[in-house]
Design an enzyme around this catalytic site. Structure first.
Site, PDB file in Angstrom:
ATOM      1  N   CYS A   1     -38.769  20.705   3.577  1.00 14.63           N
ATOM      2  CA  CYS A   1     -37.405  21.229   3.704  1.00 14.63           C
ATOM      3  C   CYS A   1     -36.385  20.218   3.177  1.00 14.63           C
ATOM      4  O   CYS A   1     -36.324  19.990   1.981  1.00 14.63           O
ATOM      5  CB  CYS A   1     -37.154  21.640   5.153  1.00 14.63           C
ATOM      6  SG  CYS A   1     -35.719  22.682   5.352  1.00 14.63           S
TER       7      CYS A   1
ATOM      8  N   HIS B   1     -41.975  25.054   6.835  1.00  9.05           N
ATOM      9  CA  HIS B   1     -42.284  23.960   7.765  1.00  9.05           C
ATOM     10  C   HIS B   1     -43.723  24.036   8.285  1.00  9.05           C
ATOM     11  O   HIS B   1     -43.961  24.627   9.343  1.00  9.05           O
ATOM     12  CB  HIS B   1     -41.333  24.017   8.957  1.00  9.05           C
ATOM     13  CG  HIS B   1     -39.943  23.593   8.652  1.00  9.05           C
ATOM     14  ND1 HIS B   1     -39.510  22.297   8.762  1.00  9.05           N
ATOM     15  CD2 HIS B   1     -38.882  24.304   8.212  1.00  9.05           C
ATOM     16  CE1 HIS B   1     -38.228  22.211   8.423  1.00  9.05           C
ATOM     17  NE2 HIS B   1     -37.819  23.421   8.078  1.00  9.05           N
TER      18      HIS B   1
ATOM     19  N   GLU C   1     -45.296  21.746   9.728  1.00  5.30           N
ATOM     20  CA  GLU C   1     -45.388  20.988  10.994  1.00  5.30           C
ATOM     21  C   GLU C   1     -44.947  21.818  12.195  1.00  5.30           C
ATOM     22  O   GLU C   1     -45.203  21.447  13.335  1.00  5.30           O
ATOM     23  CB  GLU C   1     -44.584  19.684  10.882  1.00  5.30           C
ATOM     24  CG  GLU C   1     -43.097  19.759  11.176  1.00  5.30           C
ATOM     25  CD  GLU C   1     -42.269  20.429  10.077  1.00  5.30           C
ATOM     26  OE1 GLU C   1     -42.863  21.053   9.172  1.00  5.30           O
ATOM     27  OE2 GLU C   1     -41.033  20.351  10.153  1.00  5.30           O
TER      28      GLU C   1
END
Lengths: 80, 231
Positions: free
Chosen positions: B88, B205, B207
């Site tokens: 990002c 994302h 994660e």
């Protein structure tokens, strides 16, 4: 010395903000508007011996930080 | 041996802890958060530039972070072949720094977009996707206002030809449609890598998608692939 750096999206690069502003102008009755490009203006107060030197310094700032050469063009103008 | 992961923290980063958590959970990594003013990376296996709003997104997203002291070390590390993952805002920083081609501009629809998207793995060129067969569909969240990747036609053609387009936005069935592209990104590009394949940037994302509790575990694949590739 005061210099002005104007940064605008390059021709051909999508400018969603400019497009939205053009749409809003149309809605306000400005039917003659064909296109709007939205950018940024920086007024920089810089110590320089000559207007030419101020312009060179501002161009350097524009190349390295104020604009992204991948998507933007810039113009430098010495104001005073 | 446990992979060593450095997560860079810029002023305004807000996914740094999530990235460290994901690396620990999925790869059993030894992680270190590194303030952007530091210049020594140590000897990591992976450097993560996390999501967030570095420097308040002033000027252009990622433009100021590029000049943080740590970025010189990150650049040198990447040039030596070190693995760098930009998520990002981290992707925006990598483009601004010239470590990845193109640039990320405001979303076509002008709005901040957040929610889950589907990605298709397009290339196994990077260690982050080497163990994920091309064509695999992954679901993970996005949250950004400037995720609209642009590049000139020559750059796009070059990346396509060399397998540097790593992820594309697709719909649930794995097809590219205009509706599946959340931000107007050129050619539905969601993530790209450099020529050598060691630097990856993506807007979604991974994660935030490493536990069923978070709605998807698909992001774990990216970390798992990295861990498996170095073994």
């Amino acid at each position: 010395m005061k210099v002005q750096v104007c940064v605008l999206p390059k021709a051909g690069v999508l400018d969603p903000q400019g497009k939205a502003i053009a749409g809003a102008l149309h809605r306000l009755g400005h039917a003659a508007v064909h296109d709007v490009r939205a950018g940024k203006i920086f007024r920089i107060d810089v110590d320089a011996e000559t207007p030419e030197a101020a312009k060179v310094a501002a161009a350097k700032m524009a190349e390295t930080l104020l604009s992204n050469p991948v998507i933007e063009d810039f113009e430098v103008e010495v104001l005073s | 041996m446990k992979p060593r992961v450095v997560v860079v923290v810029f002023p305004g980063s807000n996914c740094d802890r999530d990235a460290a958590h994901a690396a620990e959970l999925v790869m059993g990594a030894e992680t270190r958060l590194l303030w952007h003013g530091e210049t020594s990376l140590g000897d990591p296996d992976l450097v993560v530039l996390p999501g967030g709003f570095s420097y308040g997104d002033y000027l252009r997203c990622g433009a100021m972070a590029r000049f943080s002291p740590v970025m010189q070390s990150v650049r040198a590390f990447a040039e030596r072949g070190g693995a760098v993952l930009g998520i990002c805002n981290g992707f925006q920083v990598l483009c601004e720094a010239g470590l990845l081609p193109g640039a990320l501009v405001q979303n076509g629809g002008l709005r901040f977009v957040c929610g889950d998207v589907h990605l298709r793995v397009e290339s196994e060129r990077t260690p982050f996707t080497r163990r994920i067969p091309a064509g695999t569909r992954l679901r993970m969240p996005i949250a950004h206002g400037d995720g609209n990747w642009v590049a000139d036609p020559e750059t796009l053609a070059r990346l396509e030809a060399s397998g540097q387009i790593v992820f594309r936005y697709v719909d649930e069935s794995g097809s590219r449609t205009p509706e599946a592209n959340p931000n107007g990104s050129l050619d539905d590009v969601a993530g790209i890598c450099n020529e050598a394949g060691n630097v990856l940037g993506l807007m979604p994302h991974p994660e935030r998608a490493v536990e069923a509790l978070l709605g998807s575990e698909d992001g774990a694949e990216v970390f798992r692939s990295f861990a498996a590739s170095r073994a």
